[in-house]
Every structure is written in structure tokens, then in C-alpha cells.
Design a protein around this motif. Sequence first.
Motif, PDB file in Angstrom:
ATOM      1  N   VAL A   1       0.858  -1.185   0.000  1.00  0.00           N
ATOM      2  CA  VAL A   1       0.000   0.000   0.000  1.00  0.00           C
ATOM      3  C   VAL A   1       0.895   1.236   0.000  1.00  0.00           C
ATOM      4  CG1 VAL A   1      -1.805   1.250   1.238  1.00  0.00           C
ATOM      5  CG2 VAL A   1      -1.753  -1.259   1.316  1.00  0.00           C
ATOM      6  N   VAL A   2       0.635   2.143  -0.948  1.00  0.00           N
ATOM      7  CA  VAL A   2       1.381   3.397  -1.038  1.00  0.00           C
ATOM      8  C   VAL A   2       0.377   4.525  -0.832  1.00  0.00           C
ATOM      9  CG1 VAL A   2       2.888   4.850  -2.449  1.00  0.00           C
ATOM     10  CG2 VAL A   2       3.001   2.354  -2.663  1.00  0.00           C
ATOM     11  N   SER A   3       0.655   5.408   0.147  1.00  0.00           N
ATOM     12  CA  SER A   3      -0.246   6.527   0.446  1.00  0.00           C
ATOM     13  C   SER A   3       0.489   7.837   0.240  1.00  0.00           C
ATOM     14  CB  SER A   3      -0.737   6.443   1.893  1.00  0.00           C
ATOM     15  OG  SER A   3      -1.451   5.251   2.099  1.00  0.00           O
ATOM     16  N   TYR A   4      -0.221   8.791  -0.363  1.00  0.00           N
ATOM     17  CA  TYR A   4       0.346  10.097  -0.687  1.00  0.00           C
ATOM     18  C   TYR A   4      -0.432  11.188   0.020  1.00  0.00           C
ATOM     19  CZ  TYR A   4       2.022   7.445  -4.713  1.00  0.00           C
ATOM     20  OH  TYR A   4       2.585   6.514  -5.523  1.00  0.00           O
ATOM     21  N   SER A   5       0.256  12.257   0.312  1.00  0.00           N
ATOM     22  CA  SER A   5      -0.377  13.452   0.847  1.00  0.00           C
ATOM     23  C   SER A   5      -0.523  14.462  -0.283  1.00  0.00           C
ATOM     24  CB  SER A   5       0.493  14.043   1.948  1.00  0.00           C
ATOM     25  OG  SER A   5      -0.007  15.276   2.350  1.00  0.00           O
ATOM     26  N   ASN A   6      -1.391  15.447  -0.065  1.00  0.00           N
ATOM     27  CA  ASN A   6      -1.483  16.505  -1.063  1.00  0.00           C
ATOM     28  C   ASN A   6      -0.629  17.711  -0.670  1.00  0.00           C
ATOM     29  OD1 ASN A   6      -3.069  17.194   1.037  1.00  0.00           O
ATOM     30  ND2 ASN A   6      -4.962  17.422  -0.115  1.00  0.00           N
ATOM     31  N   THR A   7       0.295  17.486   0.275  1.00  0.00           N
ATOM     32  CA  THR A   7       1.230  18.543   0.676  1.00  0.00           C
ATOM     33  C   THR A   7       2.655  18.066   0.402  1.00  0.00           C
ATOM     34  OG1 THR A   7       1.486  17.700   2.917  1.00  0.00           O
ATOM     35  CG2 THR A   7      -0.309  19.266   2.544  1.00  0.00           C
ATOM     36  N   ASN A   8       3.588  18.991   0.410  1.00  0.00           N
ATOM     37  CA  ASN A   8       4.987  18.640   0.152  1.00  0.00           C
ATOM     38  C   ASN A   8       5.760  18.257   1.409  1.00  0.00           C
ATOM     39  OD1 ASN A   8       4.729  19.072  -2.568  1.00  0.00           O
ATOM     40  ND2 ASN A   8       5.265  21.235  -2.425  1.00  0.00           N
ATOM     41  N   TYR A   9       5.220  18.553   2.590  1.00  0.00           N
ATOM     42  CA  TYR A   9       6.001  18.332   3.800  1.00  0.00           C
ATOM     43  C   TYR A   9       5.743  16.975   4.461  1.00  0.00           C
ATOM     44  CZ  TYR A   9       1.703  19.952   6.055  1.00  0.00           C
ATOM     45  OH  TYR A   9       0.415  20.115   6.456  1.00  0.00           O
ATOM     46  N   LEU A  10       4.733  16.233   4.032  1.00  0.00           N
ATOM     47  CA  LEU A  10       4.491  14.903   4.593  1.00  0.00           C
ATOM     48  C   LEU A  10       5.147  13.843   3.717  1.00  0.00           C
ATOM     49  CD1 LEU A  10       0.758  15.136   5.703  1.00  0.00           C
ATOM     50  CD2 LEU A  10       2.774  15.033   7.165  1.00  0.00           C
ATOM     51  N   PRO A  11       5.715  12.805   4.324  1.00  0.00           N
ATOM     52  CA  PRO A  11       6.374  11.765   3.526  1.00  0.00           C
ATOM     53  C   PRO A  11       5.349  10.877   2.814  1.00  0.00           C
ATOM     54  CG  PRO A  11       6.345  11.150   5.823  1.00  0.00           C
ATOM     55  CD  PRO A  11       5.790  12.546   5.758  1.00  0.00           C
ATOM     56  N   ILE A  12       5.829  10.113   1.870  1.00  0.00           N
ATOM     57  CA  ILE A  12       5.035   9.073   1.220  1.00  0.00           C
ATOM     58  C   ILE A  12       5.114   7.852   2.128  1.00  0.00           C
ATOM     59  CG2 ILE A  12       4.908   7.571  -0.797  1.00  0.00           C
ATOM     60  CD1 ILE A  12       6.293   9.887  -2.347  1.00  0.00           C
ATOM     61  N   LEU A  13       3.986   7.181   2.336  1.00  0.00           N
ATOM     62  CA  LEU A  13       3.955   5.998   3.195  1.00  0.00           C
ATOM     63  C   LEU A  13       3.901   4.740   2.338  1.00  0.00           C
ATOM     64  CD1 LEU A  13       1.383   7.137   5.906  1.00  0.00           C
ATOM     65  CD2 LEU A  13       3.874   7.326   5.945  1.00  0.00           C
ATOM     66  N   LEU A  14       4.728   3.764   2.677  1.00  0.00           N
ATOM     67  CA  LEU A  14       4.742   2.481   1.993  1.00  0.00           C
ATOM     68  C   LEU A  14       4.554   1.397   3.044  1.00  0.00           C
ATOM     69  CD1 LEU A  14       6.273   1.328  -1.023  1.00  0.00           C
ATOM     70  CD2 LEU A  14       7.327   0.172   0.895  1.00  0.00           C
ATOM     71  N   LYS A  15       3.543   0.555   2.881  1.00  0.00           N
ATOM     72  CA  LYS A  15       3.250  -0.496   3.853  1.00  0.00           C
ATOM     73  C   LYS A  15       3.230  -1.836   3.138  1.00  0.00           C
ATOM     74  CE  LYS A  15      -0.022  -1.380   7.579  1.00  0.00           C
ATOM     75  NZ  LYS A  15      -1.251  -0.889   8.227  1.00  0.00           N
ATOM     76  N   VAL A  16       3.982  -2.804   3.656  1.00  0.00           N
ATOM     77  CA  VAL A  16       4.068  -4.143   3.068  1.00  0.00           C
ATOM     78  C   VAL A  16       3.469  -5.125   4.077  1.00  0.00           C
ATOM     79  CG1 VAL A  16       5.592  -5.920   2.144  1.00  0.00           C
ATOM     80  CG2 VAL A  16       6.157  -3.504   1.821  1.00  0.00           C
ATOM     81  N   HIS A  17       2.429  -5.850   3.630  1.00  0.00           N
ATOM     82  CA  HIS A  17       1.763  -6.827   4.490  1.00  0.00           C
ATOM     83  C   HIS A  17       2.405  -8.204   4.333  1.00  0.00           C
ATOM     84  CE1 HIS A  17      -1.610  -4.263   5.732  1.00  0.00           C
ATOM     85  NE2 HIS A  17      -1.418  -3.681   4.556  1.00  0.00           N
ATOM     86  N   ASP A  18       2.504  -8.924   5.428  1.00  0.00           N
ATOM     87  CA  ASP A  18       3.077 -10.277   5.471  1.00  0.00           C
ATOM     88  C   ASP A  18       4.422 -10.375   4.757  1.00  0.00           C
ATOM     89  OD1 ASP A  18       0.909 -11.375   6.925  1.00  0.00           O
ATOM     90  OD2 ASP A  18      -0.252 -11.497   5.073  1.00  0.00           O
ATOM     91  N   PRO A  19       5.361  -9.507   5.131  1.00  0.00           N
ATOM     92  CA  PRO A  19       6.658  -9.537   4.428  1.00  0.00           C
ATOM     93  C   PRO A  19       7.502 -10.743   4.830  1.00  0.00           C
ATOM     94  CG  PRO A  19       6.780  -8.035   6.275  1.00  0.00           C
ATOM     95  CD  PRO A  19       5.355  -8.526   6.208  1.00  0.00           C
TER      96      PRO A  19
END
Length: 186
Positions: A66-84
Amino acid sequence: STCVSVKLSCDFFSLSIFSTNKSLDPLLKTLTQDSLQTTHSRHKLSMYPYTCKYLLNHMNKNYQIVVSYSNTNYLPILLKVHDPDKSIIKFLQPYLNNLDYYHINAVELTFDFMHFDNDVLFNFLKSSTFLRWQSKEFDLPSVDTAYFDNPRMTRKKALRIYKKVVDDNEAIRLEIVLKRGLLNRK
């Protein structure tokens, strides 16, 4: 003597990526091309309104990323890997090496305890954990689940203990969420 068998797994890990979108492009291109399924969602009230879920088949195993994005420049992009597991981490490593900066946000570890008397085991784990857990928040909303801190609110760690069926056997599951505040300690 009583025997307890334990199964350990990692439910997920999540990363905060402080990087330009261009350095993340090779990974996103690979995910988009190689995924069995891609879903996009948008949540207007969230700090991360854009989410893409990828179902990636790697070495005959499906991984949800799962990759989550913000609509601002100051928040990081989140990457979540299930059952790695080791193979998906090796697959992601070259892409992560090309990023400007990232850190691990959270890791959830799962321990499944199987015992001939799960009620006794559940009460033992609940009481011994309560004695050793250094936390003011202890909530017991039901008889079958014990919560030690809220995993969404805590900065360091949280724990859940509950009864679950694993591989057709009743087990006591202990889930530990380790957050950046604890993972970052030296």
C-alpha cells in the motif's frame, strides 16, 4: 511438563519515504506493471487522501503493498508491506537504496501460542504482560482481548492479546506493534 508451541510472523512493516516522486518512480512503475491487481482510493478528510493498493506476485507468493500520498509537500510518502518475508525485502532493497531518505515507521510482530489449555495460557499472558508493561493505558473491553496501549496513538509500542483460530487450531495471539520511537533508540 506442559508444551507450548509458538509460531512467529511479521504482519506488516511501514516506511516513511522522504524523497522526490522521481526517485520513487522506478518502484511505482514496477508495482504497476507487475501487480495482479491495483486499486486506487481517495479519502477527502485524511492527511493522506491518495492511496494505491498493489497485489504483487513475487516468487509465487502474493504481497499486498500500500502506497499513500499526501497533497502537501512536507508529509512523507507511506509504503506499507503486508506479510513480508526475506524475498520481498530483497526485491524492494534496490529500489529503497535509490531513495533520498526513508525510515521504518512501524513493525507488527505476531506470536501464536498453542497450548492444550488456552484459557490458562491466555490468563497467564495477560497477567504477566500487565505486570511487566510500563504503560498507564490498559483497556480490557472484552474477556477475550487485552489491549496495552493504542497502536494508532502510541509513539513507541502497543500490544494486543486475544484468542484466534490458526491453522484449524485455537491459539492465543500476541501482537506487538513497534513504532519509530522505540525502533529509533540506540
